[in-house]
Motif scaffolding. Sequence first.
Motif, short mmCIF file in Angstrom:
data_model
loop_
_atom_site.label_atom_id
_atom_site.label_comp_id
_atom_site.label_asym_id
_atom_site.label_seq_id
_atom_site.Cartn_x
_atom_site.Cartn_y
_atom_site.Cartn_z
N UNK A 33 48.69 50.05 42.69
CA UNK A 33 47.91 50.93 43.40
C UNK A 33 48.16 49.97 44.98
N UNK A 34 47.69 50.09 46.16
CA UNK A 34 47.46 49.44 47.19
C UNK A 34 45.89 49.97 47.39
N UNK A 35 44.50 49.30 47.81
CA UNK A 35 43.54 49.29 47.97
C UNK A 35 43.20 48.46 49.01
N UNK A 36 42.01 49.35 50.34
CA UNK A 36 41.19 48.66 50.84
C UNK A 36 39.93 49.29 51.28
N UNK A 37 39.48 48.17 50.70
CA UNK A 37 38.20 48.21 50.58
C UNK A 37 37.08 47.61 52.01
N UNK A 38 36.22 48.08 52.69
CA UNK A 38 35.66 48.04 53.69
C UNK A 38 33.39 47.71 52.74
N UNK A 39 32.73 46.74 52.82
CA UNK A 39 32.11 46.66 52.72
C UNK A 39 30.73 45.71 53.21
N UNK A 40 29.88 45.83 54.04
CA UNK A 40 28.45 45.02 54.44
C UNK A 40 28.27 44.35 53.46
N UNK A 41 28.79 44.48 51.88
CA UNK A 41 28.43 43.09 51.00
C UNK A 41 29.07 42.31 51.01
N UNK A 42 30.37 42.22 51.56
CA UNK A 42 31.17 41.52 51.39
C UNK A 42 31.24 40.22 53.11
N UNK A 43 29.94 41.01 53.41
CA UNK A 43 29.99 39.92 55.32
C UNK A 43 29.16 38.50 54.44
N UNK A 44 29.71 36.49 55.07
CA UNK A 44 30.01 35.54 54.54
C UNK A 44 30.66 35.35 53.23
N UNK A 45 30.45 36.14 52.59
CA UNK A 45 31.90 35.78 51.20
C UNK A 45 32.99 35.27 51.45
N UNK A 46 33.41 33.97 51.23
CA UNK A 46 34.82 33.97 51.32
C UNK A 46 36.08 34.69 50.32
N UNK A 47 37.15 35.00 51.52
CA UNK A 47 37.92 36.22 50.69
C UNK A 47 38.20 35.92 48.69
N UNK A 48 38.37 34.72 48.99
CA UNK A 48 38.73 35.12 47.17
C UNK A 48 37.32 35.75 46.37
N UNK A 49 36.66 35.53 47.29
CA UNK A 49 34.78 35.92 46.50
C UNK A 49 35.03 37.65 46.54
N UNK A 50 35.26 37.93 47.94
CA UNK A 50 35.19 39.64 47.93
C UNK A 50 36.20 40.03 46.59
N UNK A 51 37.45 39.59 46.54
CA UNK A 51 38.42 39.90 45.71
C UNK A 51 38.02 39.84 44.66
N UNK A 52 37.07 39.04 44.18
CA UNK A 52 36.74 38.96 42.36
C UNK A 52 35.62 40.09 42.30
N UNK A 53 35.24 40.62 43.33
CA UNK A 53 33.14 41.23 43.30
C UNK A 53 34.67 42.50 42.89
N UNK A 54 35.14 42.82 44.10
CA UNK A 54 36.25 44.30 43.43
C UNK A 54 36.87 44.43 42.39
N UNK A 55 37.85 43.34 41.11
CA UNK A 55 38.21 43.10 40.27
C UNK A 55 37.43 43.27 38.93
N UNK A 56 35.66 42.60 39.56
CA UNK A 56 34.87 42.63 38.16
C UNK A 56 34.62 44.30 38.72
N UNK A 57 34.11 45.17 39.50
CA UNK A 57 33.92 46.34 39.23
C UNK A 57 34.96 47.24 38.62
N UNK A 58 36.53 46.43 38.28
CA UNK A 58 36.86 47.65 38.24
C UNK A 58 36.79 47.15 35.98
N UNK A 59 36.24 45.99 36.46
CA UNK A 59 35.72 45.88 34.83
C UNK A 59 36.38 45.78 33.41
N UNK A 60 37.55 44.97 34.38
CA UNK A 60 38.78 44.14 33.24
C UNK A 60 39.60 44.95 33.17
#
Length: 77
Positions: A33-60
């Motif tokens: 899959x490809x996913x595009x995720x746009x969220x205010x939560x990401x503001x001020x986060x480095x890109x790596x942390x943004x991606x980690x946040x999405x991966x964590x949401x997928x629960x392993x």
Amino acid sequence: MPMAAEDIEGMIKAALPDAAVEITDLRGDGDHYAARVVSETFRGMPRVKQHQTVYNALGGRMGGVLHALQLTTAVPE
């Protein structure tokens, strides 16, 4: 067993309720899959942390049930 796009979207939105999520099945096999995720939560986060946040949401599920996810993250304009 492959994951449905709706399941991926639901898991991301459960973790990031304000997110706009677009999921594309790249091969039609439910594994790539490809996913595009746009969220205010990401503001001020480095890109790596943004991606980690999405991966964590997928629960392993990355690397197991979900084989590949091409991820793009952004903040709303």
